[in-house]
Design a protein around this motif. Structure first.
Motif, short mmCIF file in Angstrom:
data_model
loop_
_atom_site.label_atom_id
_atom_site.label_comp_id
_atom_site.label_asym_id
_atom_site.label_seq_id
_atom_site.Cartn_x
_atom_site.Cartn_y
_atom_site.Cartn_z
N ALA A 130 0.76 -1.26 0.17
CA ALA A 130 0.14 0.00 0.17
C ALA A 130 0.87 1.42 0.13
O ALA A 130 0.44 2.36 -0.46
N ASP A 131 2.16 1.15 0.62
CA ASP A 131 2.93 2.18 0.60
C ASP A 131 4.07 2.46 -0.65
O ASP A 131 4.83 3.23 -0.51
N ARG A 132 3.75 1.62 -1.55
CA ARG A 132 4.91 1.58 -2.57
C ARG A 132 4.64 2.82 -3.54
O ARG A 132 5.48 3.33 -3.91
N ARG A 133 3.33 3.21 -4.07
CA ARG A 133 3.22 4.34 -4.58
C ARG A 133 3.71 5.63 -4.10
O ARG A 133 4.35 6.41 -4.59
N THR A 134 3.27 5.76 -2.71
CA THR A 134 3.98 7.03 -2.06
C THR A 134 5.48 7.01 -1.98
O THR A 134 5.83 8.29 -2.13
N ILE A 135 5.97 5.94 -1.50
CA ILE A 135 7.50 5.86 -1.59
C ILE A 135 8.18 6.35 -2.93
O ILE A 135 9.07 7.03 -2.97
N GLY A 136 7.35 5.82 -4.06
CA GLY A 136 7.99 6.12 -5.24
C GLY A 136 7.93 7.70 -5.62
O GLY A 136 8.78 8.27 -6.18
N GLU A 137 6.79 8.33 -5.22
CA GLU A 137 6.63 9.87 -5.12
C GLU A 137 7.60 10.53 -4.22
O GLU A 137 8.34 11.55 -4.84
N ALA A 141 10.70 12.96 -5.79
CA ALA A 141 10.61 14.50 -5.20
C ALA A 141 11.92 14.64 -4.64
O ALA A 141 12.43 15.84 -4.96
N PHE A 142 12.51 13.73 -4.08
CA PHE A 142 13.95 13.79 -3.47
C PHE A 142 14.94 14.02 -4.39
O PHE A 142 15.81 14.92 -4.26
N VAL A 143 14.71 13.18 -5.59
CA VAL A 143 16.02 13.35 -6.66
C VAL A 143 15.65 14.68 -7.19
O VAL A 143 16.65 15.46 -7.53
N GLY A 144 14.43 15.06 -7.57
CA GLY A 144 14.27 16.13 -7.94
C GLY A 144 14.55 17.55 -7.37
O GLY A 144 15.13 18.41 -8.05
N ASN A 145 14.40 17.41 -6.08
CA ASN A 145 15.04 18.81 -5.35
C ASN A 145 16.28 19.05 -5.39
O ASN A 145 16.65 20.02 -5.12
N ARG A 146 17.05 17.81 -5.40
CA ARG A 146 18.61 17.98 -5.53
C ARG A 146 18.98 18.03 -6.82
O ARG A 146 20.56 18.21 -6.96
N ALA A 147 18.47 17.51 -7.93
CA ALA A 147 19.37 17.59 -9.24
C ALA A 147 18.45 18.17 -10.17
O ALA A 147 18.81 17.89 -11.54
N VAL A 183 16.83 2.59 -6.09
CA VAL A 183 15.75 1.89 -5.33
C VAL A 183 14.44 2.13 -6.38
O VAL A 183 13.83 1.06 -6.60
N LEU A 184 14.53 3.30 -6.87
CA LEU A 184 13.35 3.58 -7.90
C LEU A 184 13.42 2.58 -8.99
O LEU A 184 12.50 2.26 -9.51
N GLY A 185 14.69 2.42 -9.51
CA GLY A 185 14.81 1.31 -10.64
C GLY A 185 14.60 -0.22 -10.29
O GLY A 185 14.58 -0.81 -11.34
N LEU A 195 6.77 8.04 -12.85
CA LEU A 195 7.87 8.93 -11.95
C LEU A 195 8.10 10.08 -12.46
O LEU A 195 8.54 10.10 -13.51
N ARG A 196 7.92 11.07 -11.72
CA ARG A 196 8.38 12.59 -12.37
C ARG A 196 9.75 12.74 -12.13
O ARG A 196 10.00 13.31 -10.92
#
Length: 367
Positions: A130-137, A141-147, A183-185, A195-196
């Motif tokens: 149930a948490d897999r979608r939220t963790i992917g988002e 967002a973590f990668v997007g905020n830094r790169a 992890v996303l991959g 995945l954005r």
């Protein structure tokens, strides 16, 4: 009406009785009533018109004993269920606490703590579907905020990144970002999730064997990245810079590579079936053994590319397609419009970064 008296009034006694206690009481009364009255009716029903046994009391007691044993077994089952339910609630509470702690670790200034939070989220995603979608988002967002470079557009794909440290592998330059992408991959895909990961500046990233179907990488800079064996089916790679990338045996089935820069890529055995390569730059690309069936190559540049053993069935091209020197296009069977796989249509105006509106003072405020 005075509210202080109302505030002191406690809940009614009916609401103080919990559901499990009420259920247990009802079962207890039912078992007691059944043990007292039911054996006589059962014995009479079983005998029918036959003569009652000599030891009538013993027969009734035997039936009562059997009923009590059945009730005892039912009580044990109910107790086991309640114990299992309590264990599930306890695990859910622990998972919630672990999730909150992992999220807090992502914002820690120490890279080691951030790595711990990333891998903790991966462990939670494996145990909690149930948490897999939220963790992917969250990781996206973590990668997007830094790169992420918010002002990137299709024109930036023609220019290489000149930032300091871009020649160092991502795993050494930014281990936390590399871990999040890893992890996303490798986590199981969530149906319908995109995945954005657009506008990322991640040269020399290693995403070998990553499963990133339907991921959105548009306008990103992935110069000299490694996508060996990666699954990028239907991924949005429009306007992406992949110069010098390694895409051997990668799957880009029906991906969007419009205006992408793929100069000098090593893409032996790549799957580009149904891929939109409109205006893509494939100069000096190694496409030995590539599958380009039904790909759209209108306006693409393939000068200097190696197409030995490549499959080009029903490729879409026109006079604007630049082929390698000496390449004979007469052996390519013309594509039929009805047999072409669907390709997502997108207008770049939708992806353009809108400038912030400039607030001007009104004449009244100026005075």
């Amino acid at each position: 009406m005075r509210t202080d008296k109302i505030a002191r009034v406690g809940p009614s006694w009916r609401y103080r009785i919990s559901g499990p206690f009420l259920l247990t009481a009802l079962l207890g009364f039912g078992a007691l009533a059944g043990a007292l009255f039911l054996p006589r009716y059962l014995l009479a029903w079983d005998l029918g018109a036959a003569k009652p046994p000599a030891d009538y009391a013993t027969a009734v007691n035997n039936i009562r004993t059997a009923l009590l044993q059945g009730v005892g077994g039912l009580v044990l089952l109910i107790g086991a269920y309640l114990t299992w339910r309590q264990l599930q609630l306890s695990r859910h509470g622990q998972a919630t606490e672990s999730f909150a702690a992992a999220i807090a670790h992502l914002g820690d200034p120490s890279v080691d703590v951030r790595l711990g939070g990333i891998y903790a989220l991966e462990r939670i995603s494996r145990s909690s579907t149930a948490d897999r979608r939220t963790i992917g988002e969250i990781l996206s967002a973590f990668v997007g905020n830094r790169a992420c470079e918010p002002q990137r557009d299709a024109r930036h794909a023609r220019h290489a990144v000149t930032a300091a440290g871009s020649s160092v592998n991502l795993s050494l330059r930014a281990p936390d970002i590399h871990a999040a992408l890893t992890v996303l991959g490798r986590q199981d895909a969530v149906r319908g999730q995109v995945l954005r990961l657009d506008r990322l500046v991640l040269p020399r990233a290693n995403l070998a064997s990553a499963r990133l179907r339907d991921a959105d990488f548009h306008f990103g800079d992935l110069t000299e990245a490694a996508f060996v064996g990666a699954d990028l089916t239907r991924a949005d790679l429009s306007g992406v810079r992949l110069a010098g990338a390694v895409l051997a045996d990668a799957i880009l089935y029906q991906a969007d590579l419009r205006d992408a820069v793929l100069t000098g890529v090593i893409a032996e055995g790549i799957d580009l079936r149904g891929t939109d390569l409109t205006r893509a730059d494939l100069r000096n690309a190694n496409l030995r053994g590539a599958r380009l069936d039904y790909a759209d190559l209108r306006g693409a540049t393939l000068t200097g590319a190696v197409l030995t053993g490549a499959s080009l069935k029903r490729v879409v091209f026109d006079e604007t397609t630049a082929w390698p020197d000496g390449f004979d296009t007469s052996r390519i069977r013309p594509a039929r419009i009805r047999s072409l796989p669907p390709v997502r249509i997108r207008d770049y105006e939708e992806l353009a970064v809108r400038p912030a509106p400039v607030k001007t003072d009104s004449p009244a405020e100026a005075e």
